[in-house]
Design a protein around this motif. Structure first.
Motif, PDB file in Angstrom:
ATOM      1  N   ALA A 298      -1.140 -20.257   2.239  1.00  0.00           N
ATOM      2  CA  ALA A 298      -1.461 -20.215   0.802  1.00  0.00           C
ATOM      3  C   ALA A 298      -2.784 -19.522   0.509  1.00  0.00           C
ATOM      4  O   ALA A 298      -2.946 -18.920  -0.551  1.00  0.00           O
ATOM      5  N   LYS A 299      -3.744 -19.618   1.408  1.00  0.00           N
ATOM      6  CA  LYS A 299      -5.088 -19.086   1.100  1.00  0.00           C
ATOM      7  C   LYS A 299      -5.362 -17.722   1.722  1.00  0.00           C
ATOM      8  O   LYS A 299      -6.492 -17.237   1.720  1.00  0.00           O
ATOM      9  N   LEU A 300      -4.335 -17.086   2.251  1.00  0.00           N
ATOM     10  CA  LEU A 300      -4.575 -15.770   2.860  1.00  0.00           C
ATOM     11  C   LEU A 300      -4.982 -14.750   1.795  1.00  0.00           C
ATOM     12  O   LEU A 300      -4.441 -14.767   0.685  1.00  0.00           O
ATOM     13  N   PRO A 301      -5.901 -13.841   2.132  1.00  0.00           N
ATOM     14  CA  PRO A 301      -6.334 -12.849   1.145  1.00  0.00           C
ATOM     15  C   PRO A 301      -5.357 -11.668   1.068  1.00  0.00           C
ATOM     16  O   PRO A 301      -5.737 -10.504   1.173  1.00  0.00           O
ATOM     17  N   THR A 302      -4.078 -11.968   0.924  1.00  0.00           N
ATOM     18  CA  THR A 302      -3.047 -10.923   0.863  1.00  0.00           C
ATOM     19  C   THR A 302      -2.184 -11.183  -0.376  1.00  0.00           C
ATOM     20  O   THR A 302      -2.144 -12.309  -0.879  1.00  0.00           O
ATOM     21  N   ARG A 303      -1.457 -10.153  -0.824  1.00  0.00           N
ATOM     22  CA  ARG A 303      -0.596 -10.335  -1.986  1.00  0.00           C
ATOM     23  C   ARG A 303       0.506 -11.345  -1.705  1.00  0.00           C
ATOM     24  O   ARG A 303       0.835 -12.175  -2.514  1.00  0.00           O
TER      25      ARG A 303
ATOM     26  N   GLU B 182       0.832  -1.212   0.000  1.00  0.00           N
ATOM     27  CA  GLU B 182       0.000   0.000   0.000  1.00  0.00           C
ATOM     28  C   GLU B 182       0.866   1.262   0.000  1.00  0.00           C
ATOM     29  O   GLU B 182       0.475   2.301  -0.522  1.00  0.00           O
ATOM     30  N   LEU B 183       2.050   1.143   0.575  1.00  0.00           N
ATOM     31  CA  LEU B 183       2.958   2.298   0.649  1.00  0.00           C
ATOM     32  C   LEU B 183       3.850   2.406  -0.595  1.00  0.00           C
ATOM     33  O   LEU B 183       4.683   3.311  -0.699  1.00  0.00           O
ATOM     34  N   GLY B 184       3.700   1.417  -1.501  1.00  0.00           N
ATOM     35  CA  GLY B 184       4.506   1.426  -2.725  1.00  0.00           C
ATOM     36  C   GLY B 184       5.942   0.979  -2.491  1.00  0.00           C
ATOM     37  O   GLY B 184       6.832   1.267  -3.295  1.00  0.00           O
ATOM     38  N   LEU B 185       6.191   0.248  -1.397  1.00  0.00           N
ATOM     39  CA  LEU B 185       7.566  -0.136  -1.053  1.00  0.00           C
ATOM     40  C   LEU B 185       7.832  -1.632  -1.232  1.00  0.00           C
ATOM     41  O   LEU B 185       8.961  -2.087  -1.045  1.00  0.00           O
ATOM     42  N   LEU B 186       6.769  -2.395  -1.571  1.00  0.00           N
ATOM     43  CA  LEU B 186       6.908  -3.854  -1.495  1.00  0.00           C
ATOM     44  C   LEU B 186       7.988  -4.400  -2.433  1.00  0.00           C
ATOM     45  O   LEU B 186       8.822  -5.208  -2.026  1.00  0.00           O
ATOM     46  N   GLU B 187       7.963  -3.936  -3.677  1.00  0.00           N
ATOM     47  CA  GLU B 187       8.882  -4.505  -4.666  1.00  0.00           C
ATOM     48  C   GLU B 187      10.336  -4.345  -4.206  1.00  0.00           C
ATOM     49  O   GLU B 187      11.119  -5.302  -4.207  1.00  0.00           O
ATOM     50  N   GLU B 188      10.656  -3.157  -3.775  1.00  0.00           N
ATOM     51  CA  GLU B 188      12.035  -2.892  -3.316  1.00  0.00           C
ATOM     52  C   GLU B 188      12.335  -3.666  -2.031  1.00  0.00           C
ATOM     53  O   GLU B 188      13.425  -4.194  -1.834  1.00  0.00           O
ATOM     54  N   PHE B 189      11.325  -3.747  -1.176  1.00  0.00           N
ATOM     55  CA  PHE B 189      11.509  -4.449   0.092  1.00  0.00           C
ATOM     56  C   PHE B 189      11.879  -5.913  -0.137  1.00  0.00           C
ATOM     57  O   PHE B 189      12.783  -6.447   0.502  1.00  0.00           O
ATOM     58  N   LEU B 190      11.183  -6.540  -1.090  1.00  0.00           N
ATOM     59  CA  LEU B 190      11.427  -7.963  -1.320  1.00  0.00           C
ATOM     60  C   LEU B 190      12.762  -8.222  -2.013  1.00  0.00           C
ATOM     61  O   LEU B 190      13.180  -9.368  -2.154  1.00  0.00           O
ATOM     62  N   LYS B 191      13.450  -7.163  -2.414  1.00  0.00           N
ATOM     63  CA  LYS B 191      14.805  -7.342  -2.963  1.00  0.00           C
ATOM     64  C   LYS B 191      15.825  -7.474  -1.843  1.00  0.00           C
ATOM     65  O   LYS B 191      16.971  -7.857  -2.074  1.00  0.00           O
ATOM     66  N   GLN B 192      15.440  -7.135  -0.614  1.00  0.00           N
ATOM     67  CA  GLN B 192      16.361  -7.302   0.521  1.00  0.00           C
ATOM     68  C   GLN B 192      16.476  -8.805   0.818  1.00  0.00           C
ATOM     69  O   GLN B 192      15.491  -9.537   0.663  1.00  0.00           O
ATOM     70  N   PRO B 193      17.656  -9.248   1.287  1.00  0.00           N
ATOM     71  CA  PRO B 193      17.788 -10.674   1.583  1.00  0.00           C
ATOM     72  C   PRO B 193      16.772 -11.114   2.643  1.00  0.00           C
ATOM     73  O   PRO B 193      16.624 -10.455   3.663  1.00  0.00           O
ATOM     74  N   HIS B 194      16.034 -12.168   2.331  1.00  0.00           N
ATOM     75  CA  HIS B 194      15.052 -12.684   3.282  1.00  0.00           C
ATOM     76  C   HIS B 194      14.715 -14.116   2.896  1.00  0.00           C
ATOM     77  O   HIS B 194      15.040 -14.562   1.797  1.00  0.00           O
ATOM     78  N   GLN B 195      14.063 -14.834   3.800  1.00  0.00           N
ATOM     79  CA  GLN B 195      13.540 -16.158   3.465  1.00  0.00           C
ATOM     80  C   GLN B 195      12.017 -16.091   3.498  1.00  0.00           C
ATOM     81  O   GLN B 195      11.463 -15.405   4.363  1.00  0.00           O
TER      82      GLN B 195
END
Ligand SMILES: Cc1cc2nc3c(=O)[nH]c(=O)nc-3n(C[C@H](O)[C@H](O)[C@H](O)COP(=O)(O)OP(=O)(O)OC[C@H]3O[C@@H](n4cnc5c(N)ncnc54)[C@H](O)[C@@H]3O)c2cc1C
Length: 404
Positions: A93-98, A60-73
């Motif tokens: 798997a069935k959560l109503p989230t992106r 919603e804040l427009g930060l997700l794409e960049e955020f997911l480029k950070q190392p994470h599991q």
């Protein structure tokens, strides 16, 4: 003489609650100063979970794409090993989230990411190595904070002070806010051991006979949390390190070849677990959020999410007024009214988990699977309940964008 600064909102504490609240207010143009007592975010004992609802917020804040480029599991299913049996606990798997997963990311990376973005707003200031040591009062109204900084003291006067300084909050203590304590029968020993390529994937934890070992994947090492009965550390120390190492191996056999890395008690830190909450989260000029308003146990791994949700509710409810001036106690009470019942519900669940699952008071046979876990194993649909509770939580908050 202390130096003096003036701002609209001063936030004590640069944890998930403080940095998120600071980011959101600054994004809406509200002048905000966050004071963090440490020099950086690089420290332990924090939990590493970024939940689907927080990831939704990042979208919603427009930060997700960049955020997911950070190392994470990305963990899409939580499993636990209970008395030797592997049990699926939560299926996202069935959560109503992106994002249908929990992102495991060291909290310092998350806070660095968010504060870096916050600093892009001219209305945001982060003062590190600034420890809030007192509140400043104008008659009965909280009008500022006094902070200790390298080489002196600083007074910050503000229309609103937010206490986001965690479970040992100086702000709530100085404000004289009354706290209700809920007994917690556990503490956690916190340590790290190296990770090897063929190790099993991260799981929720290893339960055995009412004890629990949690292993968090931090890339090249495991961050381990070993749950012990409250006040039991001295007894564990008296039994000696080799016995403690054996205890760890009895939970997760694959650690046998590196448990010797724990060769000194200084490598094993005691974390005292608390559950409490304030009766009133606010008074004139002051609002407490996150662990400062309600200290959370690590049970369920939801405290970070809850702290962030508090920050979002704070920004949604207070931004418009803060853009032009002070907020009233009635405005502050609206934040408590919105966030109180999710907090109560989660803390009630945590008390239940402590009593029934972690300390194992209801499990009599040592090799048996408690009924809750048997049901989760037999009926996959039931795994959506813990997934929703952990991944989203009650009353998720969305960024309203108000005042942008
Ligand atoms: C062992 C353990 C493991 C946990 N694991 C998880 C997990 O996996 N997932 C999860 O969701 N939750 C977990 N939790 C709960 C979670 O850590 C908290 O609920 C969450 O961090 C609360 O965020 P916060 O911002 O309110 O407070 P905090 O994260 O405690 O942040 C408070 C900040 O304020 C700063 N501060 C404190 N005093 C002052 C002062 N006087 N002046 C200036 N700054 C100050 C601190 O340095 C800190 O940066 C765990 C808790 C424990 C005890």
């Amino acid at each position: 003489m202390a130096e003096i600064l003036q701002t609209r909102c001063a936030i004590a504490g640069g944890g998930p609650a403080g940095i998120m609240a600071g980011y959101l207010l600054a994004r809406a143009g509200v002048p905000v100063i966050v004071l963090e007592k440490h020099a950086d975010f690089f420290r332990d004992f924090r939990g590493d979970t970024i939940h689907p609802s927080t990831l939704e917020l990042m979208y919603e804040l427009g930060l997700l794409e960049e955020f997911l480029k950070q190392p994470h599991q990305e963990v899409r299913e939580l499993r636990a090993v209970i008395n030797g049996q592997s049990v699926p606990i939560a299926d996202f798997a069935k959560l109503p989230t992106r994002c249908k997963f929990i992102a495991f990311m060291p909290q310092w990376d998350f806070l660095n990411f968010l504060s870096t973005h916050a600093k892009k707003f001219s209305s945001f200031q982060l003062l590190v190595q600034h420890e809030v040591i007192d509140l400043i009062f104008d008659q009965n109204r909280v009008a500022g904070v006094r902070a200790k900084k390298p080489g002196g003291e600083l007074d910050i006067r503000a229309d609103l002070i937010i206490g986001a300084d965690g479970r040992h909050s100086i702000v709530q203590a100085r404000a004289g806010l009354e706290r209700q304590e809920f007994g917690v029968p556990i503490d956690v020993l916190w340590m790290r051991m190296s990770k090897k390529q063929n190790d099993p994937q991260q799981s929720f934890g290893f339960f055995q006979h009412g004890k629990l070992l949690v292993l968090l994947d931090r890339g090249d090492y495991w961050q381990a949390g070993f749950v012990i009965p409250k006040g039991g550390f001295d007894e564990i120390k008296a039994r000696g390190l080799p016995q403690f190492q054996n205890d760890i191996v009895s939970f997760a056999g694959f650690l046998h070849d590196r448990v010797a890395e724990l060769d000194d008690w200084s490598k094993i830190k005691l974390l005292t677990v608390q559950i409490n909450r304030l009766r009133d989260w606010c008074r004139d000029g002051l609002l407490c959020i996150g662990d400062s308003a309600h200290a959370m146990s690590p049970a369920g791994g939801v405290g970070i999410n809850l702290a962030i949700q508090d920050a979002v509710a704070t920004a949604n409810l207070l931004t418009e007024k803060l853009q032009t001036g002070p907020v009233s106690v009635d405005d502050l009470r609206k934040v408590q009214a919105r966030r109180q019942w999710p907090t109560r519900l989660i803390q009630t669940m945590q008390v239940f988990i402590h009593r029934n699952l972690v300390t194992g008071q209801t499990s009599h046979r040592k090799d048996s699977l408690p009924i809750v876990f048997r049901l989760l194993k037999w009926f996959p649909v039931l795994r959506q309940v813990p997934a929703r509770f952990i991944g989203i939580g009650p009353r998720p908050e969305h960024y309203s964008g108000r005042g942008r």
